[in-house]
Design an enzyme around this catalytic site. Structure first.
Site, PDB file in Angstrom:
ATOM      1  N   ILE A  11       6.705  -2.426  -0.525  1.00 58.60           N
ATOM      2  CA  ILE A  11       7.368  -1.268  -1.154  1.00 58.60           C
ATOM      3  C   ILE A  11       8.720  -1.684  -1.735  1.00 58.60           C
ATOM      4  CG2 ILE A  11       8.149   1.115  -0.834  1.00 58.60           C
ATOM      5  CD1 ILE A  11       6.247   1.311   1.573  1.00 58.60           C
ATOM      6  N   ASP A 133       5.618   8.467   8.261  1.00 66.28           N
ATOM      7  CA  ASP A 133       5.102   9.697   8.889  1.00 66.28           C
ATOM      8  C   ASP A 133       4.522   9.413  10.275  1.00 66.28           C
ATOM      9  OD1 ASP A 133       2.758   8.348   8.152  1.00 66.28           O
ATOM     10  OD2 ASP A 133       1.875  10.036   7.064  1.00 66.28           O
ATOM     11  N   GLU A 134       4.318   8.111  10.603  1.00 66.62           N
ATOM     12  CA  GLU A 134       3.653   7.784  11.874  1.00 66.62           C
ATOM     13  C   GLU A 134       4.515   8.143  13.081  1.00 66.62           C
ATOM     14  OE1 GLU A 134       1.403   4.149  11.885  1.00 66.62           O
ATOM     15  OE2 GLU A 134       1.191   4.193   9.715  1.00 66.62           O
ATOM     16  N   TYR A 158       4.555   0.057  16.753  1.00 67.66           N
ATOM     17  CA  TYR A 158       5.163   0.169  15.418  1.00 67.66           C
ATOM     18  C   TYR A 158       5.864   1.513  15.257  1.00 67.66           C
ATOM     19  CZ  TYR A 158       5.449   1.378  10.449  1.00 67.66           C
ATOM     20  OH  TYR A 158       5.883   1.825   9.223  1.00 67.66           O
ATOM     21  N   ALA A 160       6.707   3.732  17.435  1.00 69.38           N
ATOM     22  CA  ALA A 160       7.780   3.963  18.409  1.00 69.38           C
ATOM     23  C   ALA A 160       9.051   3.233  17.973  1.00 69.38           C
ATOM     24  CB  ALA A 160       7.340   3.499  19.794  1.00 69.38           C
ATOM     25  N   LYS A 162       9.884   2.449  14.871  1.00 70.41           N
ATOM     26  CA  LYS A 162      10.440   3.147  13.700  1.00 70.41           C
ATOM     27  C   LYS A 162      11.128   4.442  14.152  1.00 70.41           C
ATOM     28  CE  LYS A 162      10.203   2.342   9.823  1.00 70.41           C
ATOM     29  NZ  LYS A 162      11.074   1.549   8.903  1.00 70.41           N
ATOM     30  N   ASN A 187       1.059   6.962   4.017  1.00 62.95           N
ATOM     31  CA  ASN A 187       0.530   5.625   3.697  1.00 62.95           C
ATOM     32  C   ASN A 187       0.638   5.338   2.198  1.00 62.95           C
ATOM     33  OD1 ASN A 187      -0.685   6.098   6.365  1.00 62.95           O
ATOM     34  ND2 ASN A 187      -1.882   4.257   5.897  1.00 62.95           N
ATOM     35  N   LYS A 197      -3.503  -4.806   5.135  1.00 68.38           N
ATOM     36  CA  LYS A 197      -3.583  -3.349   5.205  1.00 68.38           C
ATOM     37  C   LYS A 197      -4.889  -2.908   4.554  1.00 68.38           C
ATOM     38  CE  LYS A 197       0.703  -2.989   6.812  1.00 68.38           C
ATOM     39  NZ  LYS A 197       1.915  -2.461   6.242  1.00 68.38           N
ATOM     40  N   LEU A 198      -5.359  -1.718   4.917  1.00 64.84           N
ATOM     41  CA  LEU A 198      -6.744  -1.342   4.587  1.00 64.84           C
ATOM     42  C   LEU A 198      -7.127  -1.554   3.108  1.00 64.84           C
ATOM     43  CD1 LEU A 198      -9.443  -0.071   5.577  1.00 64.84           C
ATOM     44  CD2 LEU A 198      -8.545   2.109   4.740  1.00 64.84           C
ATOM     45  N   ARG A 222      -5.777   9.615   6.648  1.00 58.95           N
ATOM     46  CA  ARG A 222      -4.421   9.259   6.236  1.00 58.95           C
ATOM     47  C   ARG A 222      -4.115  10.031   4.957  1.00 58.95           C
ATOM     48  NH1 ARG A 222      -4.739   7.768  10.631  1.00 58.95           N
ATOM     49  NH2 ARG A 222      -4.312   5.728  11.559  1.00 58.95           N
ATOM     50  N   HIS A 293      -5.827   4.557  18.391  1.00 57.71           N
ATOM     51  CA  HIS A 293      -5.860   4.840  16.946  1.00 57.71           C
ATOM     52  C   HIS A 293      -5.536   6.309  16.647  1.00 57.71           C
ATOM     53  CE1 HIS A 293      -8.288   3.736  13.080  1.00 57.71           C
ATOM     54  NE2 HIS A 293      -7.099   4.231  12.806  1.00 57.71           N
TER      55      HIS A 293
HETATM   56  P1  NAD Z   1       6.177  -5.069   4.379  1.00 56.53           P
HETATM   57  O1  NAD Z   1       5.783  -5.528   5.720  1.00 56.53           O
HETATM   58  O2  NAD Z   1       5.305  -5.334   3.211  1.00 56.53           O
HETATM   59  O3  NAD Z   1       7.628  -5.652   4.003  1.00 56.53           O
HETATM   60  C1  NAD Z   1       8.679  -5.731   4.918  1.00 56.53           C
HETATM   61  C2  NAD Z   1       9.734  -6.688   4.353  1.00 56.53           C
HETATM   62  O4  NAD Z   1      10.835  -6.725   5.270  1.00 56.53           O
HETATM   63  C3  NAD Z   1       9.243  -8.117   4.172  1.00 56.53           C
HETATM   64  O5  NAD Z   1       9.662  -8.618   2.919  1.00 56.53           O
HETATM   65  C4  NAD Z   1       9.927  -8.879   5.301  1.00 56.53           C
HETATM   66  O6  NAD Z   1      10.186 -10.236   5.004  1.00 56.53           O
HETATM   67  C5  NAD Z   1      11.207  -8.085   5.471  1.00 56.53           C
HETATM   68  N1  NAD Z   1      11.795  -8.211   6.811  1.00 56.53           N
HETATM   69  C6  NAD Z   1      11.137  -8.120   8.007  1.00 56.53           C
HETATM   70  N2  NAD Z   1      12.005  -8.292   9.019  1.00 56.53           N
HETATM   71  C7  NAD Z   1      13.230  -8.453   8.453  1.00 56.53           C
HETATM   72  C8  NAD Z   1      14.542  -8.671   8.972  1.00 56.53           C
HETATM   73  N3  NAD Z   1      14.755  -8.742  10.293  1.00 56.53           N
HETATM   74  N4  NAD Z   1      15.574  -8.796   8.105  1.00 56.53           N
HETATM   75  C9  NAD Z   1      15.368  -8.752   6.773  1.00 56.53           C
HETATM   76  N5  NAD Z   1      14.149  -8.571   6.224  1.00 56.53           N
HETATM   77  C10 NAD Z   1      13.103  -8.426   7.045  1.00 56.53           C
HETATM   78  O7  NAD Z   1       6.439  -3.498   4.548  1.00 56.53           O
HETATM   79  P2  NAD Z   1       6.293  -2.311   3.478  1.00 56.53           P
HETATM   80  O8  NAD Z   1       4.912  -1.792   3.528  1.00 56.53           O
HETATM   81  O9  NAD Z   1       6.889  -2.742   2.192  1.00 56.53           O
HETATM   82  O10 NAD Z   1       7.234  -1.221   4.158  1.00 56.53           O
HETATM   83  C11 NAD Z   1       8.630  -1.145   3.843  1.00 56.53           C
HETATM   84  C12 NAD Z   1       9.265  -0.050   4.684  1.00 56.53           C
HETATM   85  O11 NAD Z   1       8.614   1.193   4.410  1.00 56.53           O
HETATM   86  C13 NAD Z   1       9.131  -0.268   6.198  1.00 56.53           C
HETATM   87  O12 NAD Z   1      10.334   0.146   6.803  1.00 56.53           O
HETATM   88  C14 NAD Z   1       7.979   0.627   6.613  1.00 56.53           C
HETATM   89  O13 NAD Z   1       8.129   1.062   7.943  1.00 56.53           O
HETATM   90  C15 NAD Z   1       8.139   1.772   5.635  1.00 56.53           C
HETATM   91  N6  NAD Z   1       6.908   2.511   5.288  1.00 56.53           N
HETATM   92  C16 NAD Z   1       5.784   1.834   4.897  1.00 56.53           C
HETATM   93  C17 NAD Z   1       4.632   2.549   4.531  1.00 56.53           C
HETATM   94  C18 NAD Z   1       3.383   1.844   4.057  1.00 56.53           C
HETATM   95  O14 NAD Z   1       2.350   2.514   3.877  1.00 56.53           O
HETATM   96  N7  NAD Z   1       3.400   0.552   3.804  1.00 56.53           N
HETATM   97  C19 NAD Z   1       4.641   3.949   4.590  1.00 56.53           C
HETATM   98  C20 NAD Z   1       5.819   4.609   4.996  1.00 56.53           C
HETATM   99  C21 NAD Z   1       6.952   3.873   5.327  1.00 56.53           C
HETATM  100  P1  TYD Z   2      -3.481   0.395   7.773  1.00 48.00           P
HETATM  101  O1  TYD Z   2      -3.566   0.024   6.332  1.00 48.00           O
HETATM  102  O2  TYD Z   2      -3.305  -0.687   8.780  1.00 48.00           O
HETATM  103  O3  TYD Z   2      -2.316   1.494   7.875  1.00 48.00           O
HETATM  104  P2  TYD Z   2      -1.883   2.454   9.138  1.00 48.00           P
HETATM  105  O4  TYD Z   2      -2.499   1.963  10.384  1.00 48.00           O
HETATM  106  O5  TYD Z   2      -0.393   2.297   9.120  1.00 48.00           O
HETATM  107  O6  TYD Z   2      -2.324   3.844   8.755  1.00 48.00           O
HETATM  108  O7  TYD Z   2      -4.787   1.207   8.139  1.00 48.00           O
HETATM  109  C1  TYD Z   2      -5.135   2.392   7.458  1.00 48.00           C
HETATM  110  C2  TYD Z   2      -6.321   2.999   8.187  1.00 48.00           C
HETATM  111  O8  TYD Z   2      -7.443   2.117   8.023  1.00 48.00           O
HETATM  112  C3  TYD Z   2      -6.090   3.118   9.684  1.00 48.00           C
HETATM  113  O9  TYD Z   2      -6.720   4.325  10.138  1.00 48.00           O
HETATM  114  C4  TYD Z   2      -6.803   1.910  10.265  1.00 48.00           C
HETATM  115  C5  TYD Z   2      -7.944   1.679   9.291  1.00 48.00           C
HETATM  116  N1  TYD Z   2      -8.392   0.270   9.133  1.00 48.00           N
HETATM  117  C6  TYD Z   2      -9.743  -0.048   9.234  1.00 48.00           C
HETATM  118  O10 TYD Z   2     -10.616   0.843   9.457  1.00 48.00           O
HETATM  119  N2  TYD Z   2     -10.118  -1.355   9.080  1.00 48.00           N
HETATM  120  C7  TYD Z   2      -9.218  -2.355   8.850  1.00 48.00           C
HETATM  121  O11 TYD Z   2      -9.626  -3.545   8.755  1.00 48.00           O
HETATM  122  C8  TYD Z   2      -7.828  -2.013   8.725  1.00 48.00           C
HETATM  123  C9  TYD Z   2      -6.789  -3.073   8.452  1.00 48.00           C
HETATM  124  C10 TYD Z   2      -7.459  -0.680   8.868  1.00 48.00           C
END
Ligand code: NAD
Ligand code: TYD
Length: 355
Positions: A11, A133-134, A158, A160, A162, A187, A197-198, A222, A293
């Site tokens: 992101i 939102d988790e 995770y 907890a 956040k 998500n 991720k899925l 989700r 889950h």
């Molecule tokens: P990601 O895992 O793809 O990226 C995380 C980044 O943070 C990586 O570049 C990593 O190198 C960096 N990082 C990790 N530990 C670090 C540290 N100690 N110091 C500096 N950098 C560090 O995650 P994402 O999916 O891009 O998520 C970004 C943020 O958005 C997170 O805080 C996550 O909780 C939140 N978020 C993600 C989703 C989602 O669906 N992916 C949804 C809602 C909120």
């Molecule tokens: P994920 O992308 O890991 O996001 P989150 O757990 O943060 O929602 O997973 C999205 C959904 O897909 C979650 O309900 C778990 C499920 N999932 C599978 O069914 N198979 C997989 O291999 C993965 C990685 C996730």
């Protein structure tokens, strides 16, 4: 200028790329470059004088203090986190370290920096904390979606960790007057998402002729949001969000996991049919469920829509089509991130699951 942490992740990278297209304000990206951080995501910014990168940890007080003093950002957006639920189940330690201790250390650095600002700069400064939102836990099938007032009930290491970081951010506002805003988003999916991720996992596995692993019955729900819509929401909150407040961000787009996987398979059938002419759905494999889950997440995004005039630009149909096309056009990006470390993770997460 603004300081972004975790900008080499999924992101954060999308946010920086969008920010520099939409705004003409420099960005400093501080990222530890864990397995999830990938500078290739930002390769298009090579030579752009508005962008700078420093490899570093948000928990590194000395480094963050020095960067704040040197660059004097008018805002900090904290994306840095360990972000994958399955990894948090296999090893929660890093989640406690970065998401809790790291956020605390970062807040301490920002508190000290904030104290050095004059009144005008103090009034303009923002610490925007990007959360999930988790933290609200799991919903039953007929429960209303999460609002900003929903009680925190995180269920995984995770969520907890956040939740703890959100509480610290809130406390730094109430106790020290730090001008914070927190966003809790559903998500995300889109370009540059790491294929553990899925959605990117299913696209990558489908194209490689591998199994598409569905945890349990695949009926977990989700609320999916295209990443560019999340980035636009963060820009709106940075501009207009009220200090000390929380904004839920979501796409009003609840879907069971199995429906998501079916959509991807059907798109691939059209865009990159299998050489044997069979449908990608044949690769779907049910595997042992994730422990603890969460069954359903859903976001009520009325507050950000009503107060800040934000709404998602993409529907799930348009967003997932863009996403599948992006992965088809970036096979080299997928190959490059599927390193030895990635293969070790796949082995660790899937080998023990019964089919
Ligand atoms: P990601 O895992 O793809 O990226 C995380 C980044 O943070 C990586 O570049 C990593 O190198 C960096 N990082 C990790 N530990 C670090 C540290 N100690 N110091 C500096 N950098 C560090 O995650 P994402 O999916 O891009 O998520 C970004 C943020 O958005 C997170 O805080 C996550 O909780 C939140 N978020 C993600 C989703 C989602 O669906 N992916 C949804 C809602 C909120
Ligand atoms: P994920 O992308 O890991 O996001 P989150 O757990 O943060 O929602 O997973 C999205 C959904 O897909 C979650 O309900 C778990 C499920 N999932 C599978 O069914 N198979 C997989 O291999 C993965 C990685 C996730």
């Amino acid at each position: 200028m603004i300081l972004v942490t975790g900008g080499a992740g999924f992101i954060g990278a999308n946010f920086i790329l969008d920010w520099l297209r939409e705004r003409d304000e420099p960005v400093l990206n501080v990222d530890k470059l864990t397995y999830a951080g990938n500078l290739e995501n930002l390769a298009d910014l090579a030579g752009d004088p508005r962008y700078a990168f420093v490899q570093g940890d948000i928990a590194d007080h000395g480094l963050i203090d020095a960067l704040l003093a040197q660059h004097k950002p008018r805002a900090l957006i904290n994306f840095a986190a360990e972000s994958h639920v399955d990894r948090s189940i296999h090893g929660p330690g890093e989640f406690i370290q970065t998401n809790i201790v790291g956020t605390f250390k970062l807040l301490e650095s920002v508190r000290a920096y904030f104290a050095t600002l004059d009144e005008t700069k103090k009034a303009a400064f923002r610490f925007l904390h990007v959360s999930t939102d988790e933290v609200y836990g799991s919903l039953t099938a007929d429960a209303p979606p999460f609002t900003e007032d929903t009680r925190y009930e995180p269920n995984s290491p995770y969520s907890a960790s956040k939740a703890a970081s959100d509480h610290l951010v809130r406390a730094y506002h109430h106790t020290y007057g730090l001008p914070v805003v927190t966003t809790n988003c559903s998500n995300n999916y889109g370009p540059y998402q790491f294929p553990e991720k899925l959605i990117p996992l299913v696209i990558a596995n489908a194209l490689a002729g591998k199994a598409l692993p569905i945890y349990g019955d695949g009926q977990q729900i989700r609320d999916w949001l295209y990443v560019a819509d999340h980035c636009a929401a963060i820009r709106r909150v940075l501009e207009g969000g009220a200090v000390g407040e929380v904004y839920n961000i979501g796409g009003w787009n609840e879907k069971p996991n199995l429906d998501i996987v079916h959509s991807i398979c059907d798109l691939l059938d059209k865009l990159r049919p299998r050489t044997d002419g069979k449908p990608y759905r044949e690769q779907i494999t049910y595997v042992t469920d994730r422990p603890g889950h969460d069954r359903r997440y859903a976001i009520d995004a009325s507050r950000i829509e009503r107060e800040l005039g934000w709404a998602p630009a993409e529907t799930f149909a348009t967003g997932i089509a863009k996403t599948v096309r992006w992965y088809l056009d970036h096979s080299e990006w997928i190959r490059n991130v599927q390193s030895g470390a990635y293969r070790e993770w796949v082995e660790k997460n899937y080998a023990g699951r019964k089919q």
